[in-house]
Write a protein that holds these residues in place. Structure first.
Motif, mmCIF file in Angstrom:
data_model
loop_
_atom_site.group_PDB
_atom_site.id
_atom_site.type_symbol
_atom_site.label_atom_id
_atom_site.label_comp_id
_atom_site.label_asym_id
_atom_site.label_seq_id
_atom_site.Cartn_x
_atom_site.Cartn_y
_atom_site.Cartn_z
ATOM 1 N N LEU A 188 37.912 -0.269 8.194
ATOM 2 C CA LEU A 188 38.379 0.851 7.373
ATOM 3 C C LEU A 188 38.018 0.662 5.902
ATOM 4 O O LEU A 188 37.409 1.536 5.275
ATOM 5 C CB LEU A 188 39.888 1.013 7.530
ATOM 6 N N PHE A 189 38.369 -0.492 5.347
ATOM 7 C CA PHE A 189 38.094 -0.721 3.928
ATOM 8 C C PHE A 189 36.593 -0.834 3.656
ATOM 9 O O PHE A 189 36.122 -0.445 2.581
ATOM 10 C CB PHE A 189 38.840 -1.964 3.437
ATOM 11 N N GLY A 190 35.850 -1.349 4.637
ATOM 12 C CA GLY A 190 34.404 -1.396 4.476
ATOM 13 C C GLY A 190 33.802 -0.008 4.404
ATOM 14 O O GLY A 190 32.936 0.269 3.566
ATOM 15 N N SER A 191 34.255 0.895 5.254
ATOM 16 C CA SER A 191 33.739 2.261 5.251
ATOM 17 C C SER A 191 34.102 2.987 3.964
ATOM 18 O O SER A 191 33.278 3.717 3.396
ATOM 19 C CB SER A 191 34.292 3.026 6.457
ATOM 20 N N LEU A 192 35.331 2.786 3.485
ATOM 21 C CA LEU A 192 35.739 3.421 2.234
ATOM 22 C C LEU A 192 34.955 2.856 1.048
ATOM 23 O O LEU A 192 34.572 3.602 0.135
ATOM 24 C CB LEU A 192 37.239 3.236 2.020
ATOM 25 N N ALA A 193 34.692 1.551 1.055
ATOM 26 C CA ALA A 193 33.891 0.947 -0.011
ATOM 27 C C ALA A 193 32.471 1.493 0.007
ATOM 28 O O ALA A 193 31.856 1.680 -1.052
ATOM 29 C CB ALA A 193 33.876 -0.575 0.140
ATOM 30 N N PHE A 194 31.943 1.763 1.190
ATOM 31 C CA PHE A 194 30.612 2.363 1.314
ATOM 32 C C PHE A 194 30.600 3.739 0.657
ATOM 33 O O PHE A 194 29.648 4.110 -0.055
ATOM 34 C CB PHE A 194 30.224 2.484 2.787
ATOM 35 N N MET A 195 31.640 4.514 0.891
ATOM 36 C CA MET A 195 31.727 5.833 0.279
ATOM 37 C C MET A 195 31.801 5.737 -1.246
ATOM 38 O O MET A 195 31.166 6.512 -1.962
ATOM 39 C CB MET A 195 32.948 6.581 0.832
ATOM 40 N N VAL A 196 32.564 4.776 -1.749
ATOM 41 C CA VAL A 196 32.656 4.581 -3.199
ATOM 42 C C VAL A 196 31.300 4.199 -3.777
ATOM 43 O O VAL A 196 30.878 4.708 -4.826
ATOM 44 C CB VAL A 196 33.708 3.496 -3.525
ATOM 45 N N SER A 197 30.582 3.321 -3.080
ATOM 46 C CA SER A 197 29.257 2.895 -3.534
ATOM 47 C C SER A 197 28.289 4.071 -3.597
ATOM 48 O O SER A 197 27.585 4.259 -4.598
ATOM 49 C CB SER A 197 28.714 1.817 -2.590
ATOM 50 N N ASP A 198 28.266 4.872 -2.538
ATOM 51 C CA ASP A 198 27.348 6.016 -2.514
ATOM 52 C C ASP A 198 27.731 7.077 -3.536
ATOM 53 O O ASP A 198 26.861 7.725 -4.131
ATOM 54 C CB ASP A 198 27.324 6.634 -1.108
ATOM 55 N N LEU A 199 29.033 7.272 -3.739
ATOM 56 C CA LEU A 199 29.480 8.220 -4.759
ATOM 57 C C LEU A 199 29.002 7.770 -6.140
ATOM 58 O O LEU A 199 28.479 8.571 -6.928
ATOM 59 C CB LEU A 199 31.001 8.327 -4.712
ATOM 60 N N SER A 200 29.168 6.481 -6.440
ATOM 61 C CA SER A 200 28.730 5.946 -7.729
ATOM 62 C C SER A 200 27.228 6.093 -7.901
ATOM 63 O O SER A 200 26.738 6.455 -8.991
ATOM 64 C CB SER A 200 29.126 4.468 -7.849
ATOM 65 N N LEU A 201 26.481 5.825 -6.821
ATOM 66 C CA LEU A 201 25.021 5.944 -6.889
ATOM 67 C C LEU A 201 24.605 7.386 -7.139
ATOM 68 O O LEU A 201 23.727 7.660 -7.977
ATOM 69 C CB LEU A 201 24.405 5.435 -5.586
ATOM 70 N N ALA A 202 25.230 8.332 -6.428
ATOM 71 C CA ALA A 202 24.864 9.744 -6.576
ATOM 72 C C ALA A 202 25.131 10.233 -7.995
ATOM 73 O O ALA A 202 24.322 10.965 -8.573
ATOM 74 C CB ALA A 202 25.649 10.589 -5.566
ATOM 75 N N LEU A 203 26.255 9.833 -8.570
ATOM 76 C CA LEU A 203 26.593 10.267 -9.924
ATOM 77 C C LEU A 203 25.557 9.788 -10.935
ATOM 78 O O LEU A 203 25.270 10.476 -11.919
ATOM 79 C CB LEU A 203 27.977 9.741 -10.310
ATOM 80 N N GLN A 204 24.969 8.629 -10.666
ATOM 81 C CA GLN A 204 23.977 8.083 -11.592
ATOM 82 C C GLN A 204 22.576 8.638 -11.316
ATOM 83 O O GLN A 204 21.863 9.013 -12.255
ATOM 84 C CB GLN A 204 23.953 6.561 -11.487
ATOM 85 N N VAL A 205 22.197 8.700 -10.051
ATOM 86 C CA VAL A 205 20.842 9.166 -9.712
ATOM 87 C C VAL A 205 20.630 10.606 -10.151
ATOM 88 O O VAL A 205 19.558 10.959 -10.683
ATOM 89 C CB VAL A 205 20.600 9.018 -8.193
ATOM 90 N N PHE A 206 21.633 11.451 -9.941
ATOM 91 C CA PHE A 206 21.488 12.873 -10.267
ATOM 92 C C PHE A 206 22.028 13.216 -11.653
ATOM 93 O O PHE A 206 22.245 14.385 -11.962
ATOM 94 C CB PHE A 206 22.159 13.719 -9.185
ATOM 95 N N LYS A 207 22.247 12.151 -12.463
ATOM 96 C CA LYS A 207 22.595 12.313 -13.887
ATOM 97 C C LYS A 207 23.837 13.186 -14.098
ATOM 98 O O LYS A 207 23.889 14.016 -15.002
ATOM 99 C CB LYS A 207 21.399 12.878 -14.658
ATOM 100 N N VAL A 208 24.819 12.987 -13.225
ATOM 101 C CA VAL A 208 26.092 13.693 -13.377
ATOM 102 C C VAL A 208 26.887 13.083 -14.525
ATOM 103 O O VAL A 208 27.595 13.790 -15.250
ATOM 104 C CB VAL A 208 26.903 13.633 -12.063
#
Length: 250
Positions: A188-208
């Motif tokens: 559970l915590f691994g899956s949630l951490a994955f979501m946090v990682s991808d959210l952080s990446l998306a915010l940076q890649v797409f210059k949000v």
């Protein structure tokens, strides 16, 4: 053996298995430490940097295979291998979509694994609070996509990115929802951490957001932690099922 002897034997066995698991994860920790030691914000894309970045996840896949056998190739070990492919692709910005596709396959393999019999001893999806968590996760995923939509429209490949990111969000939210179903805390915590990682990446890649000083470190720390917890959760699920099977036979 009487009950006390059996209990003591089980405790020693679990302790020994925990030590053995920790030792099998040592190459992952060393390679992850090497990545953070060598990584700099202005690192150039190269085969070597791709290898250093993907090595920890590949070593996790090897550890899962050593514990769970070849069956995990179509499960968590396979997901880790596809994640390593995604890691390599993301080193080169031009291969972003290829990397996203590789991670999408990884999420599918994780999702199928969380539905498999090895998690059946944990799983339950009947309680109201679990259904509420499913709803919250999907609402969060939908809200995040709506928030990202204007930024995706500005991207050079918006015609491809808009549906691709939408599908990817559905897959990672599905993976997180199925992780809740397993009742396996590491999973559970691994899956949630994955979501946090991808959210952080998306915010940076797409210059949000404005460039963050330690943005890449946040992405990679949560990413490696996510993969570690998912791998450990899978190994523990197999061990737990083996213990249940032995208990039923005794």
């Amino acid at each position: 053996m009487d009950i006390l002897e059996t209990d003591a034997f089980d405790r020693r066995r679990r302790r020994n298995m925990s030590c053995a698991l920790l030792l099998s994860l040592l190459p992952f920790f060393l390679s992850a430490a090497l990545f953070f030691y060598l990584w700099t914000p202005d690192s150039t894309a190269s085969v070597m940097s791709a290898g250093v970045k993907s090595a920890p996840v590949l070593l996790l896949a090897a550890a899962v295979l050593s514990w769970n056998g070849g069956q995990s190739v179509l499960g968590v070990a396979g997901g880790l291998i596809f994640s390593a492919v995604g890691d390599c692709c993301l080193v080169w910005p031009d291969l972003f979509l290829h990397g996203m596709a590789a991670f999408a396959v990884a999420h599918l393999l994780y999702s199928f694994t969380f539905l498999s019999s090895r998690y059946s001893a944990y799983s339950s999806s009947s309680s109201i609070w679990i259904r509420s968590l499913y709803l919250i996760l999907f609402m969060f995923g939908g809200g995040f996509y709506i928030y990202m939509y204007p930024f995706l429209q500005k991207a050079p490949d918006s015609g491809v990115l808009l549906p691709a990111v939408g599908v990817y969000i559905v897959l990672i939210v599905l993976m997180g929802s199925l992780a809740i179903r397993t009742h396996n805390m590491a999973t559970l915590f691994g899956s949630l951490a994955f979501m946090v990682s991808d959210l952080s990446l998306a915010l940076q890649v797409f210059k949000v957001t404005a460039p963050m000083e330690h943005g890449n470190a946040v992405v990679m720390v949560t990413y490696y932690l996510a993969q570690l917890l998912i791998a450990v959760g899978d190994v523990n699920a197999v061990i737990y099922n083996d213990d249940i099977a032995k208990w039923k036979r005794s």
